[in-house]
Motif scaffolding. Structure first.
Motif, PDB file in Angstrom:
ATOM      1  N   PRO A  11      31.574  46.740  91.887  1.00  0.00           N
ATOM      2  CA  PRO A  11      32.438  47.917  91.743  1.00  0.00           C
ATOM      3  C   PRO A  11      31.721  49.110  92.355  1.00  0.00           C
ATOM      4  O   PRO A  11      30.507  49.217  92.216  1.00  0.00           O
ATOM      5  CB  PRO A  11      32.558  48.115  90.222  1.00  0.00           C
ATOM      6  N   ILE A  12      32.430  49.986  93.029  1.00  0.00           N
ATOM      7  CA  ILE A  12      31.789  51.179  93.596  1.00  0.00           C
ATOM      8  C   ILE A  12      32.679  52.407  93.402  1.00  0.00           C
ATOM      9  O   ILE A  12      33.891  52.360  93.623  1.00  0.00           O
ATOM     10  CB  ILE A  12      31.468  50.979  95.106  1.00  0.00           C
ATOM     11  N   GLY A  13      32.035  53.498  92.953  1.00  0.00           N
ATOM     12  CA  GLY A  13      32.759  54.758  92.753  1.00  0.00           C
ATOM     13  C   GLY A  13      32.469  55.683  93.917  1.00  0.00           C
ATOM     14  O   GLY A  13      32.939  55.496  95.030  1.00  0.00           O
ATOM     15  N   THR A  35      27.147  56.870  95.697  1.00  0.00           N
ATOM     16  CA  THR A  35      25.914  57.646  95.901  1.00  0.00           C
ATOM     17  C   THR A  35      24.675  56.938  95.355  1.00  0.00           C
ATOM     18  O   THR A  35      23.566  57.326  95.645  1.00  0.00           O
ATOM     19  CB  THR A  35      25.998  59.018  95.201  1.00  0.00           C
ATOM     20  N   LEU A  47      23.803  53.544  95.473  1.00  0.00           N
ATOM     21  CA  LEU A  47      23.607  52.160  95.886  1.00  0.00           C
ATOM     22  C   LEU A  47      22.129  51.859  96.115  1.00  0.00           C
ATOM     23  O   LEU A  47      21.723  50.708  96.185  1.00  0.00           O
ATOM     24  CB  LEU A  47      24.424  51.876  97.157  1.00  0.00           C
ATOM     25  N   THR A  55      36.900  52.475  93.341  1.00  0.00           N
ATOM     26  CA  THR A  55      37.697  52.999  92.221  1.00  0.00           C
ATOM     27  C   THR A  55      38.470  54.280  92.562  1.00  0.00           C
ATOM     28  O   THR A  55      39.116  54.845  91.683  1.00  0.00           O
ATOM     29  CB  THR A  55      36.786  53.267  91.004  1.00  0.00           C
ATOM     30  N   ALA A  76      38.085  55.330  85.799  1.00  0.00           N
ATOM     31  CA  ALA A  76      36.742  55.273  86.383  1.00  0.00           C
ATOM     32  C   ALA A  76      36.584  56.073  87.670  1.00  0.00           C
ATOM     33  O   ALA A  76      35.521  56.617  87.956  1.00  0.00           O
ATOM     34  CB  ALA A  76      36.397  53.816  86.680  1.00  0.00           C
ATOM     35  N   PRO A 118      23.545  65.103  86.567  1.00  0.00           N
ATOM     36  CA  PRO A 118      22.655  64.302  87.422  1.00  0.00           C
ATOM     37  C   PRO A 118      22.686  64.801  88.865  1.00  0.00           C
ATOM     38  O   PRO A 118      23.632  65.480  89.258  1.00  0.00           O
ATOM     39  CB  PRO A 118      23.271  62.899  87.337  1.00  0.00           C
ATOM     40  N   TYR A 170      24.896  49.051  85.072  1.00  0.00           N
ATOM     41  CA  TYR A 170      24.875  48.979  86.539  1.00  0.00           C
ATOM     42  C   TYR A 170      25.945  48.037  87.104  1.00  0.00           C
ATOM     43  O   TYR A 170      25.727  47.404  88.135  1.00  0.00           O
ATOM     44  CB  TYR A 170      23.488  48.519  87.025  1.00  0.00           C
ATOM     45  N   GLY A 171      27.064  47.927  86.415  1.00  0.00           N
ATOM     46  CA  GLY A 171      28.140  47.062  86.913  1.00  0.00           C
ATOM     47  C   GLY A 171      27.772  45.593  86.941  1.00  0.00           C
ATOM     48  O   GLY A 171      28.361  44.818  87.699  1.00  0.00           O
ATOM     49  N   LEU A 215      34.221  48.733  84.520  1.00  0.00           N
ATOM     50  CA  LEU A 215      34.591  49.758  83.547  1.00  0.00           C
ATOM     51  C   LEU A 215      35.821  50.477  84.101  1.00  0.00           C
ATOM     52  O   LEU A 215      35.743  51.071  85.180  1.00  0.00           O
ATOM     53  CB  LEU A 215      33.451  50.758  83.330  1.00  0.00           C
ATOM     54  N   VAL A 266      13.485  58.317  95.006  1.00  0.00           N
ATOM     55  CA  VAL A 266      13.387  59.015  93.721  1.00  0.00           C
ATOM     56  C   VAL A 266      12.763  58.048  92.720  1.00  0.00           C
ATOM     57  O   VAL A 266      13.249  56.925  92.552  1.00  0.00           O
ATOM     58  CB  VAL A 266      14.781  59.441  93.193  1.00  0.00           C
ATOM     59  N   PHE A 269      10.560  63.254  93.808  1.00  0.00           N
ATOM     60  CA  PHE A 269      11.500  63.122  94.924  1.00  0.00           C
ATOM     61  C   PHE A 269      10.703  63.145  96.227  1.00  0.00           C
ATOM     62  O   PHE A 269       9.923  64.064  96.454  1.00  0.00           O
ATOM     63  CB  PHE A 269      12.493  64.287  94.914  1.00  0.00           C
ATOM     64  N   ARG A 277      21.102  42.886  90.401  1.00  0.00           N
ATOM     65  CA  ARG A 277      20.865  44.333  90.492  1.00  0.00           C
ATOM     66  C   ARG A 277      19.975  44.871  89.363  1.00  0.00           C
ATOM     67  O   ARG A 277      19.203  45.798  89.540  1.00  0.00           O
ATOM     68  CB  ARG A 277      22.206  45.051  90.461  1.00  0.00           C
TER      69      ARG A 277
END
Ligand SMILES: Cc1cc2nc3c(=O)[nH]c(=O)nc-3n(C[C@H](O)[C@H](O)[C@H](O)COP(=O)(O)OP(=O)(O)OC[C@H]3O[C@@H](n4cnc5c(N)ncnc54)[C@H](O)[C@@H]3O)c2cc1C
Length: 450
Positions: free
Chosen positions: A78-80, A83, A85, A100, A120, A142, A209-210, A215, A333, A375, A445
Motif C-alpha cells: 500500500p502506498i500513500g 515519502t 519508501l 490510496t 487513508a 513529522p 509499515y503495511g 489500513l 535519516v 540527518f 519490510r
C-alpha cells in the motif's frame, strides 16, 4: 468481522507477469485506474519488473484486490504519499501497489466530540486545514508532513518534535478499519476514547509499515488549537544548551516542543550556524504562554545563552516549516533513542564520526522524549554505511537503538534498518503468520525481515 469476497487458496503457483496481473485486476474492478510504474519499483526495492499500480476508490475494491493477490500469492505494497519508501528494510519483490489517493473522504467529523474519522488517502495538510476551521488539530509534525497521507503516517507511526507533549499516533488513533490480506474487513477500537476490551488491536497496526493489513479508515482524537504561541530559541555551547534543557526538564514549565538542534535551520538572528540551539515552543493561552517565554528567557540568561522569542502562530509556524523543508531533503535519516540526558552527548560523538568520514550532518534531538535524529545530506554510500554502523554500535552499547528512518535501497541492502532483533520477536512472527500467512503484505519490510 465481515467478508466481501471468498478466497480459494492454492499452493505452488507460478507468478504472473505484470500484464497478466493488470488484466486480472482490470476484469475484477472494471473502471479502476491501473498503470505500470518502473520508477516506483526502483524506489521500493530496486527491482527490474515494474509494479502494477491500482488506485481503488472503495474498501470493497481493496478487498477484492487483496483477495485475488492472496489467492495468487502476488505481493502487495500500500502506498500513500510515497515519502517514506526509504524506511524499514528493503521489501522482497512487489507485484502490486495499492495507491490510496482516491480514498480521500472525511468519513465523519464531530467537532463537539473532538473526533475525526477519515480514509487513508487524505493528505495530512488537507485534514489539518479542515480541523483548523474548528480550531482543532491532530498534533503531529513529522518531516514530510506536507506530502504525507494519514494512512502512511499511521502505518509508520510518524512523529516529530510535538511528541514531547502530545504523545504519539498510538495515543491519538482510537479506531481503525483494516482490510486483511484475505479480504476480511476488520474494525478495531471505535469513535469513543475508551473503547477497547481485551487486546488493543488498534495499537498493533500503528507502526506496522503495511506488513499486516491495508489500513482503510482511521479515527483520531483531536486537541484544541492553542490560543497563543511563543517560540524561544536559545543558542550557545553544547554544554550550556544541555544544562538549559536539563533545567527545563526539572522545572514546572510545560513546553509543547523542546528540540535541541545542530546545523543550519535558518536562525539568522545568532549569526553563527554551527552551534547548538534549543527551540522551545509554548502552546498556551496568552498569559501562561508569555509567562513561560519570560521564564525561558531568564533561564537562558542564567546559562549565558543568546536567546530570541518569536510570537504568534504564523511566525512560529514559519520557523517549523523552514525546519521541515530543510530536513526533508536529507538522503539519510537515523533515529536514535536512549536515556534523555545522554542524547546530546551521543550527538556530539556522532558529529565526531561524521567529521571523520567527511559527512555533512544536522541534528534534531527531542531531549525530553529520549529521541534524536541525525540527518545526512548527500554523502557517498560507503561513508553512509560506515556512519550507520558506527552510530549504532555506540548507542546499542549503551542500551539504546538506532534505526534508519530514511535511506537508499543500496544502503538498506547492506545494513539492516532496525538493528538487533530483540526478545519477543517470535511473537511478532506469530502475529504476521496469523494475519498474513502467505506473506503478501510488504514482505521483508519490518524488523527481522518480517
Ligand atoms: C527525509 C525524511 C525525513 C523523515 N523524518 C521523519 C521524522 O523525523 N519523523 C518521522 O516520524 N518520520 C520521518 N520521516 C517519515 C515521514 O513521516 C513519512 O514520510 C510519512 O509519515 C509517511 O507518509 P506517506 O503517506 O508518504 O507514506 P508512504 O511513503 O506512502 O508509506 C509509508 C509506509 O506505510 C505503508 N502504508 C502507506 N499507506 C498505507 C495504508 N493505507 N495501509 C497500510 N500500509 C500503508 C507503506 O507500505 C509504507 O511501508 C521522514 C521521511 C523522509 C523522507
Amino acid at each position: 468481522m465481515s467478508r466481501f469476497r471468498r478466497c480459494i487458496y492454492t499452493q505452488g503457483r507460478v507468478k504472473a507477469a505484470p500484464e497478466q496481473i493488470a488484466n486480472r485486476i482490470q476484469n475484477l474492478l472494471g473502471d479502476a485506474s491501473i498503470t505500470y510504474d518502473a520508477e516506483l519499483a526502483e524506489r521500493i526495492n530496486g527491482q527490474r519488473n515494474p509494479v502494477v499500480v491500482v488506485m481503488p476508490q472503495t474498501q470493497e475494491q481493496v478487498s477484492a484486490i487483496l483477495c485475488v493477490a492472496n489467492e495468487e500469492r502476488w505481493t502487495v505494497a500500500p502506498i500513500g504519499g510515497g515519502t517514506h519508501l526509504g524506511a524499514g528494510n528493503v521489501p522482497r519483490p512487489i507485484d502490486v501497489v495499492i495507491r490510496t489517493e482516491m480514498m480521500n473522504r472525511i468519513v465523519d467529523y464531530s467537532p463537539s466530540d473532538m473526533v475525526v474519522c477519515a480514509e487513508a488517502g487524505v493528505p495530512l495538510p488537507i485534514l489539518s486545514g479542515i480541523l483548523e476551521k474548528e480550531r482543532q488539530m491532530l498534533p503531529i509534525d513529522p518531516i514530510c508532513a506536507s506530502r504525507a497521507s494519514i494512512g502512511g503516517i499511521v502505518s509508520v507511526s510518524a512523529s516529530g518534535p510535538m511528541r514531547a507533549s502530545y504523545g504519539t499516533l498510538r495515543d491519538m488513533t482510537i479506531g481503525l478499519k483494516t482490510i486483511y490480506p484475505d479480504g476480511h474487513l476488520v474494525r478495531t477500537g471505535g469513535k469513543v476514547v475508551k473503547n477497547v476490551a481485551g487486546y488493543d488491536m488498534t495499537k498493533l497496526f500503528v507502526g506496522s509499515y503495511g506488513t499486516l493489513a491495508f489500513l482503510s479508515e482511521m479515527t483520531f482524537k483531536l486537541r484544541p488549537l492553542p490560543l497563543y504561541r511563543a517560540l524561544v530559541i536559545v543558542s550557545g555551547m553544547h554544554s550550556d544548551c544541555l544544562a538549559f534543557v536539563q533545567s527545563i526538564i526539572h522545572s514546572q514549565l510545560v513546553p509543547s516542543r523542546t528540540e535541541a538542534l545542530y546545523g543550519s535551520f535558518g536562525i539568522d538572528a545568532f549569526g553563527h550556524e554551527k552551534t547548538w540551539c534549543v527551540a522551545v515552543d509554548c502552546d498556551e493561552n496568552q498569559i501562561a504562554g508569555q509567562f513561560q517565554a519570560n521564564a525561558l528567557g531568564k533561564l537562558a540568561d542564567r546559562f549565558h545563552l543568546s536567546s530570541i522569542t518569536i510570537e504568534g502562530p504564523e511566525e512560529v509556524g514559519a520557523f517549523w516549516r523552514r525546519y521541515q523543508q530543510k530536513l526533508e531533503l536529507s538522503q539519510l535519516v537515523i533515529r536514535f533513542a536512549g536515556r534523555p540526558k545522554t542524547l546530546m552527548d551521543v550527538s556530539e560523538k556522532f558529529r565526531a564520526f561524521s567529521a571523520e568520514l567527511g559527512i555533512d550532518t544536522c541534528f534534531s534531538v527531542s531531549v525530553t522524549c529520549g529521541i534524536g535524529r541525525v540527518f545526512v545530506q548527500g554523502a557517498k554510500i560507503d561513508a553512509n554505511e560506515r556512519f550507520v554502523r558506527m552510530c549504532r554500535d555506540l548507542v546499542e552499547a549503551e542500551g539504546g537503538t538506532a534505526v534508519i528512518e530514511n535511506g537508499s535501497v543500496m544502503l538498506r541492502q547492506s545494513v539492516d534498518s532496525f538493528g538487533q532483533v530483540k526478545n519477543g520477536f517470535h511473537l511478532m512472527k506469530g502475529i504476521k503468520k496469523a494475519i498474513d500467512p502467505n506473506q503478501i503484505m510488504n514482505p521483508g519490510r519490518l524488523l527481522g525481515g518480517i
